[in-house]
Design a protein around this motif. Structure first.
Motif, PDB file in Angstrom:
ATOM      1  N   GLU A 117       0.820  -1.212   0.000  1.00  0.00           N
ATOM      2  CA  GLU A 117       0.000   0.000   0.000  1.00  0.00           C
ATOM      3  C   GLU A 117       0.858   1.269   0.000  1.00  0.00           C
ATOM      4  N   ARG A 166       0.706   4.344  -2.694  1.00  0.00           N
ATOM      5  CA  ARG A 166       0.533   5.748  -2.303  1.00  0.00           C
ATOM      6  C   ARG A 166       1.655   6.615  -2.873  1.00  0.00           C
ATOM      7  N   SER A 225      -4.649   7.582  -0.608  1.00  0.00           N
ATOM      8  CA  SER A 225      -5.340   6.357  -0.197  1.00  0.00           C
ATOM      9  C   SER A 225      -6.648   6.185  -0.957  1.00  0.00           C
ATOM     10  N   ASP A 226      -7.390   7.281  -1.143  1.00  0.00           N
ATOM     11  CA  ASP A 226      -8.646   7.207  -1.897  1.00  0.00           C
ATOM     12  C   ASP A 226      -8.384   6.812  -3.349  1.00  0.00           C
ATOM     13  N   CYS A 249      -5.812   5.157  -4.553  1.00  0.00           N
ATOM     14  CA  CYS A 249      -5.347   3.768  -4.612  1.00  0.00           C
ATOM     15  C   CYS A 249      -6.491   2.787  -4.394  1.00  0.00           C
ATOM     16  N   ASP A 250      -7.402   3.127  -3.489  1.00  0.00           N
ATOM     17  CA  ASP A 250      -8.536   2.242  -3.221  1.00  0.00           C
ATOM     18  C   ASP A 250      -9.420   2.112  -4.460  1.00  0.00           C
ATOM     19  N   ARG A 251      -9.647   3.222  -5.165  1.00  0.00           N
ATOM     20  CA  ARG A 251     -10.455   3.162  -6.388  1.00  0.00           C
ATOM     21  C   ARG A 251      -9.776   2.283  -7.437  1.00  0.00           C
ATOM     22  N   ARG A 262     -10.085  -1.389  -6.363  1.00  0.00           N
ATOM     23  CA  ARG A 262     -11.435  -1.916  -6.529  1.00  0.00           C
ATOM     24  C   ARG A 262     -11.750  -2.216  -7.989  1.00  0.00           C
ATOM     25  N   SER A 265      -9.119  -4.232  -2.729  1.00  0.00           N
ATOM     26  CA  SER A 265      -9.397  -2.997  -2.001  1.00  0.00           C
ATOM     27  C   SER A 265      -8.184  -2.665  -1.142  1.00  0.00           C
ATOM     28  N   LEU A 266      -8.101  -1.414  -0.712  1.00  0.00           N
ATOM     29  CA  LEU A 266      -6.991  -0.997   0.141  1.00  0.00           C
ATOM     30  C   LEU A 266      -7.042  -1.735   1.476  1.00  0.00           C
ATOM     31  N   GLU A 267      -8.229  -1.956   1.989  1.00  0.00           N
ATOM     32  CA  GLU A 267      -8.373  -2.671   3.255  1.00  0.00           C
ATOM     33  C   GLU A 267      -7.828  -4.089   3.150  1.00  0.00           C
ATOM     34  N   ARG A 296      -3.900  -3.960   3.132  1.00  0.00           N
ATOM     35  CA  ARG A 296      -3.256  -3.102   4.134  1.00  0.00           C
ATOM     36  C   ARG A 296      -2.283  -3.881   5.007  1.00  0.00           C
TER      37      ARG A 296
END
Length: 292
Positions: A114, A118, A134-135, A137-139, A142, A147-149, A152
């Motif tokens: 992650e 970033r 973070s936003d 990277c998450d997009r 997905r 997902s970033l979660e 992580r």
């Protein structure tokens, strides 16, 4: 097409020299290759055996190697260093992104994945803060089914080759490029997952409008994925066209040799399609069980 072509490759070549300038020998890795990719999102495959020159061609398009002759234009603007008005490095890296063969060599082993994503967002000026990065990277994650979660705190050794290659695709999507150059991107992925990666490329083309240059030695994946195919042998393009034209009516012995190296395109991809359907069903059940 009416729009400016995404990429114009005009008579480029690369010569490598061994030994002294006067006493050494020269080897032409790529010789007078030309093609144009229109402004329509597409997959353009370059197919050939090891030593055919396809990876050297990809490296010239990625500006990792300077052409010995010829020119490359991206959206009508030159890429080669001899032109003063060429696209600068930052803009180029935002427009063109690579996906390499070995995903385990594409990330630092000493950073959580992650953090690498970033840094990509911030270095390419797609985001100005860690939160914004973070936003972004998450997009991107997905869009490739992650997902970033989910990633992580994890390092590359904690992912399978297929998962890490999906993360490589997400990293390439962070700046929202116009073109992705993928060099043998499924050759080191488990055979049962290759179809899912190939289908992901097609999904990105159709949903995000990103074009791909797909470098491979495998005619079957090129046949399945591509809008256009060029066959390379000994540094030259020996045959070009739509996949069905090339595989149904090959004009070159070299193309026939590549075709002979696979059982049959239809049989192989029918088998892989069944594997992919089974994988998707299992993943769907796993997700449902988790949410329950």
């Amino acid at each position: 097409m009416s729009g400016t072509p995404i990429l114009e490759v005009d008579g480029i070549g690369r010569i490598y020299r061994k030994g002294g300038f006067f006493s050494g020998s020269a080897f032409t890795a790529v010789d007078n290759v030309s093609f144009t990719m229109s402004d329509t999102p597409q997959v353009f495959s370059i197919v050939g055996e090891s030593g055919s020159g396809k990876t050297t061609l990809a490296r010239m398009i990625l500006r990792l190697v300077e052409p010995s002759f010829g020119s490359i234009r991206l959206l009508g603007r030159p890429l080669t260093s001899r032109y003063k008005d060429r696209i600068d490095n930052l803009e180029f890296r935002r427009l063109v992104q690579p996906i390499f063969q070995n995903p385990f060599e594409a990330f630092s082993a000493y950073l959580p994945v992650e953090d690498y994503l970033r840094r990509t967002a911030i270095n390419l000026k797609v985001a100005s803060s860690d939160a914004e990065a973070s936003d972004v990277c998450d997009r991107a994650l997905r869009s490739v089914g992650l997902s970033l979660e989910r990633i992580r705190g994890k390092y590359i050794r904690q992912f399978s080759g297929g998962e890490l290659q999906r993360i490589s695709v997400a990293r390439a999507l962070i700046p929202r490029p116009k073109l992705i150059v993928a060099d043998e991107p499924v050759s080191m992925v488990d055979a049962s997952l290759r179809m899912s990666i190939v289908n992901l490329f097609r999904q990105i083309v159709e949903e995000q409008g990103v074009s791909f240059i797909y470098i491979t030695h495998d005619l079957s994946t090129a046949y399945y994925l591509s809008d256009q195919v060029s066959i390379m042998n000994r540094g030259r393009v020996v045959e070009s066209g739509v996949p069905t034209q090339i595989l149904d009516h090959p004009t070159q012995d070299y193309t026939r040799e590549l075709m002979a190296a696979i059982p049959t395109v239809d049989e192989r991809w029918s088998e892989l399609a069944a594997i992919d359907a089974q994988y998707r069903t299992q993943a769907s059940r796993s997700t449902g069980a988790t949410s329950t």
